[in-house]
Design a protein around this motif. Structure first.
Motif, mmCIF file in Angstrom:
data_model
loop_
_atom_site.group_PDB
_atom_site.id
_atom_site.type_symbol
_atom_site.label_atom_id
_atom_site.label_comp_id
_atom_site.label_asym_id
_atom_site.label_seq_id
_atom_site.Cartn_x
_atom_site.Cartn_y
_atom_site.Cartn_z
ATOM 1 N N SER A 267 5.384 -4.062 -9.276
ATOM 2 C CA SER A 267 6.564 -3.635 -8.538
ATOM 3 C C SER A 267 7.585 -4.751 -8.551
ATOM 4 N N ALA B 147 4.577 3.579 -4.095
ATOM 5 C CA ALA B 147 3.991 2.321 -3.648
ATOM 6 C C ALA B 147 2.509 2.467 -3.333
ATOM 7 N N ALA C 96 6.549 -2.894 -2.690
ATOM 8 C CA ALA C 96 7.302 -1.702 -3.092
ATOM 9 C C ALA C 96 7.606 -0.805 -1.895
#
Lengths: 792, 280
Positions: free
Chosen positions: A223, A593, A606
């Motif tokens: 991320s 996420a 994230a």
């Protein structure tokens, strides 16, 4: 856990309506409250110093400020308490100004009652606050730019000049994109490759740019700050380091000729080729689909660069940010069958015209009829082919085609002054600097303009006829032309789907990648650390694509230049014991996420803290670090502890839009009744059905959930998710005998204070008609009783 | 193969020959037709009200579980349009609320497509190959709308069938334009002009026969032909056959079974030329 409560007068803004003395003595008696004070201006230095003094002397470990909106001064008070040694997240604000004193100016007594609840709710939440540490993570200072068109080139150069390292991945054997194939460009009619070419070689020679051409991205993990990107570099069958770019030696002996995709089918190339003379890198490439393997090029190459046994090479990159500049593809003109493209040789597209006009193109700059090779004398340009056309599913305007046709018409006219040129248009859209002047210039050159969407093109005995209604005269006409140029629109590049899916980018209904906010965040994707530039997010002309490339670069620099990234500690987390691995959260998460790797796992870098997963989790295994289940339930309980009025409404407002709307109602002094007790949540999707049921069980007469307008969610589609949950919840209420109208969901933008006030007024009216909560249950019981007594 | 058959209102009036030839051809090809129970208008009489049109069509489509075949392009278009609209939950709910038999989806086929599928290449059932017969394929507008199996501009399916019957499709430019029928009431002259243009183009293209898939097209080109000839003082004299009639001739069915005597411009000279080959 000593709590300090500070009730702010805000001059007369609050004290002019609410009874400060009463609020102070109410606050003093609340559980865990060590001190309650009223302050003239709590945000002033004197106010802040008082709070800091109390923290030191009374050992306060959490603070409640009852004042203005937290959207205004939460950062101020967080800074103030952290200076006094408290964790900044040990602060809670009660909004008694925008959402109380300013909107209930004519009902001071009721407003004071409401303020008591708001303070009690804040204190209840404060008791459950936990210190949170913003985490810092080291980030990579590399950036991946996907797509080497003009937007990608602009981004790559700006990034590399700012000291970040760039990996520029391009699908084709050369960078330059469509711009490199155009002839002169509007509105100044300067040569396209003359302005782009130097930038292309700058990319090639820049020490901080690693150019990876003829390659695809196949995997993205991680991320923001730390993406791991994998991909493959396809085999060119030519050693990039050895090839000198002379091309005549190898292509000269190659026996295979195929239509060149860089001339859009009107020119030819060999199986071993360089796309065009200015290609970067200037390295030959063997088309495996065309090559017959005769190896004559291998023998001919003076540098022994041709390697027919070359294998594709995998690559892996670590980058902190990704810029998606995947561009566009031309509308496939064969889909407009009535224009006969692909059947009539003298019907061509804008891009073919560009190549014909190009001095290094297949006709060396001559504009000819493909069927005869003769110079075209009557040329028609048909606008909006594949744009503004619901029959092919493209409702949008492609923005550049009017200007492109105006430009090509001028170029033809300048080269062949006697050519009869007509542009068939719906509207001429020439809105840019110098564009309208450019349109006027075309008119002065004697180019004809006919307002019409051409109905069809017919070829009779080798001659082309356009059949159309001239909408300015109302006549049906049939006009002969030698050459018809279809001004094809821009569509999203379908090959970019792979990357879009890997990154989890959303697409708008028009198929282009969606940006995070249609106005305010023009180059950001919904996913953190991912930026979109150029035509990947919609048709754009060259200067705007360049501006977007630079904008995306500056966003990436801002994100990565420090080398560390501070994360808001407001994320979700999973209790692994409770997780049942149902994966419901994975699909809901707008930021991708969450992954379920027995059990679920939240990538906190994230996560943006919307809380939809926490509301949805059937096992209650997900909770939020900030706005936790327990804190919200405590607020609900405090709001319903003492029922101060009828109807009593518990309202959940999303932080971005409806809480803003409620604040705006305050700053605009829009008056509405006092019945609602507002609870701020990050997103309407955060509202767990259990919050609603708890509120109703404890005697609230109704629950209002307010989110951003549909399509405007700040996460992605949280408001849809909330709507879905409310619909299910209404069914549940009906089953237990409660009126489903007691839970209501509304949408208002942050600019819609009046709408928010109206929503509250409407809901109050509806609840009054229903009566206090439980009325319907009693009624139901008495009906049952009546039936029983009616039995013999 | 068994199909539900939806004749449509025209089969009881101006298109009796369409109905007769459809049944005869399907019989000859071994396709069993089960006429829909208690059918009503396809929705064409209420095209201006989408909901009513969808409701009328749905009532028909709810009568059977079989794929439904019709020979009329108007019915074909209306039933398909309704099926598309009924994919919207809201429309479906409104319609089903007033239907006894609830609609839950249907597959609609045109006789043209059914016949083409049933006739294999070099089919032995083609006893009168239509060799050297020059046929103008005329699609009209509704067969291809709403968009579905065929391209609205170049559908080519009629050409395929004409070739399968061993006849020759002519290069007929106006094959997909409107016949003028839908505007005949408000704009009689415009409608007639269009029909005349189509007939003239067929003649220019050297057609001996025009084949149609729609009773309204048939009416405009066949029943109106004589009037148009008189008005323009031009002789056209091209018989207009339903696709089912053309297929029926190739399958060796008799003029009576195919209702050929009901056509306004008699196809008998052409047909006899074809039959004459048999005895050669």
């Amino acid at each position: 856990m000593p709590i300090g409560v500070y009730v702010c007068h805000c001059g007369l803004n609050i004290a002019g309506v609410l009874n400060m003395e009463e609020l102070k003595s109410f606050a003093e008696k609340l559980p865990d409250v060590a001190v309650a004070r009223d302050l003239q201006f709590s945000c002033s230095d004197i106010g802040q110093e008082q709070i800091q003094k109390d923290i030191a002397e009374l050992k306060l470990d959490r603070v409640v400020v009852a004042a203005c909106s937290p959207r205004l001064h939460e950062p101020t008070f967080r800074r103030a308490i952290s200076k006094a040694g408290l964790n900044p997240y040990m602060l809670e604000m009660a909004n008694i100004r925008e959402q109380c004193s300013w909107v209930h100016m004519e009902q001071p007594a009721m407003a004071t009652e409401k303020a008591k609840d708001l303070i009690a709710m804040a204190v209840a939440k404060a008791a459950l606050l936990k210190p949170l540490e913003p985490e810092s993570i080291p980030v990579s200072k590399n950036v991946l730019v996907v797509g080497g068109g003009v937007a990608g080139i602009a981004a790559a150069l700006d990034l590399a000049d700012s000291g970040l390292h760039v990996f520029l991945v391009e699908r084709r054997p050369t960078i330059g994109g469509y711009m490199a194939l155009l002839t002169d460009v509007f509105p100044t009619n300067d040569c396209s490759i003359c302005v782009l070419g130097p930038k292309m070689s700058e990319v090639y020679n820049h020490p901080d740019i690693t150019l990876i051409t003829y390659a695809e991205v196949l995997g993205v993990e991680g991320s923001v700050g730390n993406f791991t990107v994998s991909g493959v570099r396809r085999a060119r069958y030519v050693d990039e380091k050895l090839c000198k770019g002379c091309i005549n030696e190898c292509a000269g002996v190659c026996p295979v000729e195929v239509p060149s995709e860089y001339d859009f089918g009107i020119g030819k190339r060999k199986a071993i080729y360089i796309p065009y003379p200015q290609a970067v890198p200037l390295v030959a490439c063997v088309d495996p689909k065309a090559c017959i393997g005769c190896a004559r090029c291998v023998e001919a190459c003076p540098a022994q660069a041709v390697k027919l046994d070359q294998e594709p090479q995998d690559f892996k990159l670590n980058v902190g940010a990704i810029i998606v500049a995947t561009g566009w593809q031309p509308f496939d003109a064969t889909r407009k069958e009535e224009y006969g493209f692909g059947r009539y040789r003298d019907v061509i597209t804008t891009l073919q015209m560009e190549r014909m006009l190009n001095a290094s193109g297949p006709t060396k700059g001559d504009v000819v009829q493909p069927s005869t090779g003769k110079i075209a004398e009557r040329v028609a340009f048909l606008q909006c082919v594949g744009s503004r056309d619901s029959t092919v599913g493209n409702l949008y305007c492609s923005r550049i085609c009017c200007m492109a046709s105006l430009k090509n018409a001028q170029l033809v006219k300048e080269k062949y002054p006697h050519t009869d040129i007509t542009i068939y248009y719906i509207d001429i859209r020439a809105c840019g600097e110098g564009y309208e002047e450019f349109y006027v210039r075309a008119q002065k050159l004697g180019i004809n303009f006919v307002r019409s969407r051409v109905s069809c093109i017919d070829e009779v005995e080798g001659e082309l006829f356009l059949i159309f209604e001239d909408t300015q005269t109302g006549e049906m006409k049939k006009v002969k032309h030698d050459l018809a140029v279809l001004s094809v629109g821009l569509e999203p590049d379908e090959k970019a789907d792979v990357l879009g899916n890997l990154l989890g980018l959303s697409r708008r209904p028009d198929g282009f990648f969606e940006i995070a906010h249609p106005k305010m965040r023009p180059v950001e994707a919904h996913i953190d650390g991912v930026f979109i530039a150029g035509c990947a997010s919609g048709p754009k002309e060259i200067p705007i694509s360049i501006a977007q490339g630079s904008a995306a670069a500056s966003k990436a620099v801002k994100l990565l230049h420090k080398g560390v990234l501070e994360l808001e500690p407001t994320s979700a987390y999973v209790d692994p014991e409770k997780c049942i691995k149902c994966k419901l959260c994975v699909d809901l998460c707008p930021k991708k996420a969450i992954a379920v790797k027995s059990p679920a796992y939240v990538d906190e870098a994230a996560c943006k803290g919307c809380g939809s997963c926490a509301a949805a989790c059937p096992a209650d295994a997900i909770n939020m670090r900030f706005f936790s289940d327990e804190q919200i339930i405590a607020q609900v309980q405090a709001a319903t502890e003492e029922k101060r009025e009828f109807p009593l409404i518990v309202a959940f407002l999303c932080n971005w839009c409806s809480y803003g709307a409620a604040d705006l109602a305050g700053t605009s002094r829009i008056q509405y009744p006092t019945n609602a007790r507002n609870i701020r949540v990050m997103c309407s999707a955060r509202v767990d059905p259990s919050f609603v049921l708890e509120a109703l069980r404890r005697g609230a007469d109704g629950v209002l959930i307010a989110g951003c307008r549909i399509g405007e969610c700040h996460y992605r589609d949280g408001n849809y998710q909330a709507l879905q949950r409310v619909n299910v919840l209404k069914g549940v209420l009906e089953k237990i005998g409660l009126d489903p109208g007691r839970v209501k969901i509304v949408w208002c933008a942050a600019s819609e204070g009046e709408i928010f006030a109206k929503d509250i007024r409407d809901f109050i009216g509806e609840l009054k008609a229903m009566g206090p909560i439980g009325t319907e249950l009693k009624k139901g019981l008495s009906e049952v009783k009546n039936e029983e007594t009616a039995l013999p | 193969m068994k199909l539900a058959y939806y004749p449509g209102c025209v089969s009881k009036s101006t298109g009796k020959e369409m109905d007769a030839s459809t049944r005869a051809v399907c019989g000859a090809l071994g396709i069993e037709l089960e006429e829909l129970d208690d059918w009503n208008c396809c929705g064409a009489t209420h095209v201006s009200n989408e909901l009513v049109a969808a409701g009328l069509a749905a009532r028909n489509m709810a009568q059977t579980d079989l794929p439904i075949m019709t020979a009329c392009s108007i019915c074909y278009s209306n039933l398909r349009a309704a099926a598309q609209r009924l994919e919207e939950h809201e429309t479906l709910e409104k319609v089903n609320a007033v239907l006894d038999k609830k609609y839950s989806g249907a597959r609609i086929r045109h006789a043209l497509d059914v016949i083409l599928e049933a006739l294999a290449e070099n089919d032995e059932r083609i006893v009168v190959p239509l060799k050297e017969l020059k046929v103008a394929p005329y699609y009209g507008c509704l067969l291809t709308r709403p968009a579905g199996l065929y391209s609205p501009e170049f559908p080519i399916i009629l050409e395929k069938l004409i070739k399968r019957l061993q006849a020759e499709p002519v290069d007929f430019r106006l094959m997909t334009i409107c016949c003028g029928g839908p505007i005949f009431m408000p704009q009689e002259k415009a409608a007639e002009d269009i029909a005349f243009k189509i007939l003239s183009e067929a003649k220019r293209a050297g057609a001996e026969v025009i084949v149609t898939v729609c009773p309204l097209c048939h009416l405009m080109l066949d029943a109106k032909q004589q009037v148009l000839e008189q008005k323009h003082g031009v002789r056209i004299g091209i018989p207009v056959l339903y696709v089912t009639q053309l297929a029926g001739i190739a399958l060796g069915l008799g003029p009576e079974e195919l209702g050929l005597d009901m056509n306004s411009v008699s196809p008998m000279v052409v047909v006899e030329r074809m039959y004459a080959r048999l005895s050669e």
